[in-house]
Design a protein around this motif. Structure first.
Motif, PDB file in Angstrom:
ATOM      1  N   SER A 235      -3.345 -56.154   8.787  1.00  0.00           N
ATOM      2  CA  SER A 235      -3.222 -56.526   7.370  1.00  0.00           C
ATOM      3  C   SER A 235      -4.258 -57.576   6.996  1.00  0.00           C
ATOM      4  O   SER A 235      -4.129 -58.233   5.970  1.00  0.00           O
ATOM      5  N   MET A 236      -5.318 -57.711   7.827  1.00  0.00           N
ATOM      6  CA  MET A 236      -6.383 -58.683   7.586  1.00  0.00           C
ATOM      7  C   MET A 236      -7.377 -58.125   6.569  1.00  0.00           C
ATOM      8  O   MET A 236      -8.037 -57.120   6.825  1.00  0.00           O
ATOM      9  N   PRO A 237      -7.509 -58.756   5.402  1.00  0.00           N
ATOM     10  CA  PRO A 237      -8.454 -58.244   4.395  1.00  0.00           C
ATOM     11  C   PRO A 237      -9.904 -58.475   4.810  1.00  0.00           C
ATOM     12  O   PRO A 237     -10.230 -59.461   5.473  1.00  0.00           O
ATOM     13  N   ARG A 238     -10.755 -57.556   4.424  1.00  0.00           N
ATOM     14  CA  ARG A 238     -12.191 -57.748   4.609  1.00  0.00           C
ATOM     15  C   ARG A 238     -12.708 -58.682   3.518  1.00  0.00           C
ATOM     16  O   ARG A 238     -12.305 -58.578   2.362  1.00  0.00           O
ATOM     17  N   VAL A 239     -13.604 -59.566   3.904  1.00  0.00           N
ATOM     18  CA  VAL A 239     -14.241 -60.488   2.959  1.00  0.00           C
ATOM     19  C   VAL A 239     -15.576 -59.890   2.537  1.00  0.00           C
ATOM     20  O   VAL A 239     -16.442 -59.634   3.379  1.00  0.00           O
ATOM     21  N   TYR A 240     -15.727 -59.668   1.237  1.00  0.00           N
ATOM     22  CA  TYR A 240     -16.988 -59.155   0.708  1.00  0.00           C
ATOM     23  C   TYR A 240     -17.648 -60.221  -0.153  1.00  0.00           C
ATOM     24  O   TYR A 240     -16.967 -61.020  -0.814  1.00  0.00           O
ATOM     25  N   CYS A 241     -18.973 -60.202  -0.134  1.00  0.00           N
ATOM     26  CA  CYS A 241     -19.761 -60.980  -1.099  1.00  0.00           C
ATOM     27  C   CYS A 241     -20.526 -59.988  -1.951  1.00  0.00           C
ATOM     28  O   CYS A 241     -21.401 -59.263  -1.453  1.00  0.00           O
ATOM     29  N   PHE A 242     -20.178 -59.923  -3.235  1.00  0.00           N
ATOM     30  CA  PHE A 242     -20.841 -59.017  -4.164  1.00  0.00           C
ATOM     31  C   PHE A 242     -22.037 -59.749  -4.767  1.00  0.00           C
ATOM     32  O   PHE A 242     -21.889 -60.720  -5.502  1.00  0.00           O
TER      33      PHE A 242
ATOM     34  N   PHE B 281     -14.453 -42.522  -7.782  1.00  0.00           N
ATOM     35  CA  PHE B 281     -13.473 -43.596  -7.796  1.00  0.00           C
ATOM     36  C   PHE B 281     -13.005 -44.030  -6.405  1.00  0.00           C
ATOM     37  O   PHE B 281     -12.366 -45.069  -6.270  1.00  0.00           O
ATOM     38  N   ASP B 282     -13.312 -43.243  -5.387  1.00  0.00           N
ATOM     39  CA  ASP B 282     -13.013 -43.683  -4.022  1.00  0.00           C
ATOM     40  C   ASP B 282     -13.733 -44.988  -3.693  1.00  0.00           C
ATOM     41  O   ASP B 282     -13.270 -45.755  -2.842  1.00  0.00           O
ATOM     42  N   ILE B 283     -14.857 -45.241  -4.359  1.00  0.00           N
ATOM     43  CA  ILE B 283     -15.616 -46.459  -4.101  1.00  0.00           C
ATOM     44  C   ILE B 283     -14.819 -47.693  -4.517  1.00  0.00           C
ATOM     45  O   ILE B 283     -14.849 -48.729  -3.841  1.00  0.00           O
ATOM     46  N   ILE B 284     -14.084 -47.596  -5.612  1.00  0.00           N
ATOM     47  CA  ILE B 284     -13.260 -48.729  -6.046  1.00  0.00           C
ATOM     48  C   ILE B 284     -12.202 -49.032  -5.000  1.00  0.00           C
ATOM     49  O   ILE B 284     -11.964 -50.193  -4.639  1.00  0.00           O
ATOM     50  N   ARG B 285     -11.576 -47.990  -4.449  1.00  0.00           N
ATOM     51  CA  ARG B 285     -10.581 -48.197  -3.388  1.00  0.00           C
ATOM     52  C   ARG B 285     -11.218 -48.745  -2.121  1.00  0.00           C
ATOM     53  O   ARG B 285     -10.623 -49.577  -1.432  1.00  0.00           O
ATOM     54  N   ARG B 286     -12.442 -48.270  -1.822  1.00  0.00           N
ATOM     55  CA  ARG B 286     -13.113 -48.724  -0.601  1.00  0.00           C
ATOM     56  C   ARG B 286     -13.270 -50.242  -0.579  1.00  0.00           C
ATOM     57  O   ARG B 286     -13.100 -50.882   0.473  1.00  0.00           O
TER      58      ARG B 286
ATOM     59  N   SER C 181      -8.426 -50.424   0.016  1.00  0.00           N
ATOM     60  CA  SER C 181      -8.716 -49.956   1.377  1.00  0.00           C
ATOM     61  C   SER C 181      -9.556 -50.961   2.158  1.00  0.00           C
ATOM     62  O   SER C 181     -10.053 -50.641   3.251  1.00  0.00           O
ATOM     63  N   SER C 182      -9.698 -52.158   1.612  1.00  0.00           N
ATOM     64  CA  SER C 182     -10.589 -53.155   2.206  1.00  0.00           C
ATOM     65  C   SER C 182      -9.828 -54.048   3.200  1.00  0.00           C
ATOM     66  O   SER C 182      -9.700 -55.263   3.014  1.00  0.00           O
ATOM     67  N   PHE C 183      -9.342 -53.401   4.271  1.00  0.00           N
ATOM     68  CA  PHE C 183      -8.637 -54.106   5.337  1.00  0.00           C
ATOM     69  C   PHE C 183      -9.189 -53.639   6.680  1.00  0.00           C
ATOM     70  O   PHE C 183      -9.629 -52.494   6.813  1.00  0.00           O
ATOM     71  N   TYR C 184      -9.160 -54.528   7.666  1.00  0.00           N
ATOM     72  CA  TYR C 184      -9.571 -54.125   9.007  1.00  0.00           C
ATOM     73  C   TYR C 184      -8.572 -53.116   9.560  1.00  0.00           C
ATOM     74  O   TYR C 184      -7.373 -53.206   9.288  1.00  0.00           O
ATOM     75  N   PRO C 185      -9.050 -52.148  10.343  1.00  0.00           N
ATOM     76  CA  PRO C 185      -8.162 -51.082  10.844  1.00  0.00           C
ATOM     77  C   PRO C 185      -6.971 -51.625  11.618  1.00  0.00           C
ATOM     78  O   PRO C 185      -7.107 -52.562  12.413  1.00  0.00           O
ATOM     79  N   TYR C 186      -5.816 -51.041  11.355  1.00  0.00           N
ATOM     80  CA  TYR C 186      -4.571 -51.332  12.077  1.00  0.00           C
ATOM     81  C   TYR C 186      -4.091 -52.773  11.910  1.00  0.00           C
ATOM     82  O   TYR C 186      -3.301 -53.266  12.708  1.00  0.00           O
TER      83      TYR C 186
END
Length: 211
Positions: A126-133, A110-115, A119-124
């Motif tokens: 509040s900018m979210p990472r953009v994913y294309c599934f 289930f860590d994958i769901i959080r990943r 948890s899908s933010f750039y370090p340090y």
């Protein structure tokens, strides 16, 4: 093209030529921008360039992600990959296949769901990472230590909440239409996908470019 009468800082004719050349460089000499696909590519260009005027005319909401649908081999993944070349660095989509995510879940749970969600933010930041599934709907339910889960559905539901709270953008490619997606994921997710995505569909006559 329709953009000629629109106030825009971009020359879409030149952009299409440059896109085709980049496609040839990456995918080979056979790559070509076909006339039937130009309306789809125009919408993608307007979105990833954040061209407000053209996006408005094309009915594209720049605050949502893209749900790109079309038959197998029409070039969905290739186009998203090419759009990364014109997108600002923080908004470049990270492309990952839904099957790969399922393999990761089978290994790490289930860590994958959080990943890919909370948890899908750039370090340090509040900018979210953009994913294309990529290839949504082709994956299967996965079991990890006796727990079975539709991983991509849970990730999309979580990213919907983050779309509302943190403007997290998600893109998806799929071979399936909206009814087929609802059959797999249910109406609950489909209604959220309407809020999260601009639907851009290749024409049914689009050819398989991998032949």
């Amino acid at each position: 093209m329709r953009t000629k009468a629109t106030k825009t800082p971009y020359n879409y004719h030149e952009l299409l030529q440059a896109l085709e050349q980049q496609g040839k460089n990456i995918y080979g000499r056979h790559f070509a921008v076909q006339d039937i696909d130009r309306p789809v590519i125009l919408k993608l260009l307007a979105y990833f360039l954040q061209d407000e005027q053209v996006a408005l005319i094309e009915g594209i909401d720049l605050h949502k992600g893209i749900l790109l649908t079309g038959r197998i081999g029409c070039g969905k993944t290739s186009l998203i990959n090419l759009m990364r070349l014109i997108t600002q660095e923080d908004y470049k989509p990270i492309i990952i296949s839904c099957r790969q995510i399922c393999f990761e879940f089978g290994k790490d749970g289930f860590d994958i769901i959080r990943r890919y969600s909370t948890s899908s933010f750039y370090p340090y930041t509040s900018m979210p990472r953009v994913y294309c599934f990529d290839d949504l709907g082709l994956e299967t339910n996965v079991t990890h230590w006796g727990s079975t889960c539709n991983v991509t559905a849970e990730i999309l539901l979580s990213r919907y909440d983050l779309f509302i709270s943190h403007k997290m953008i998600t893109h998806v490619t799929t071979n399936l239409n909206s009814n087929e997606l609802e059959g797999i994921y249910g109406n609950r997710l489909r209604s959220r996908m309407r809020a999260m995505f601009n639907l851009i569909a290749f024409p049914s006559e689009t050819t398989d470019k991998r032949r």
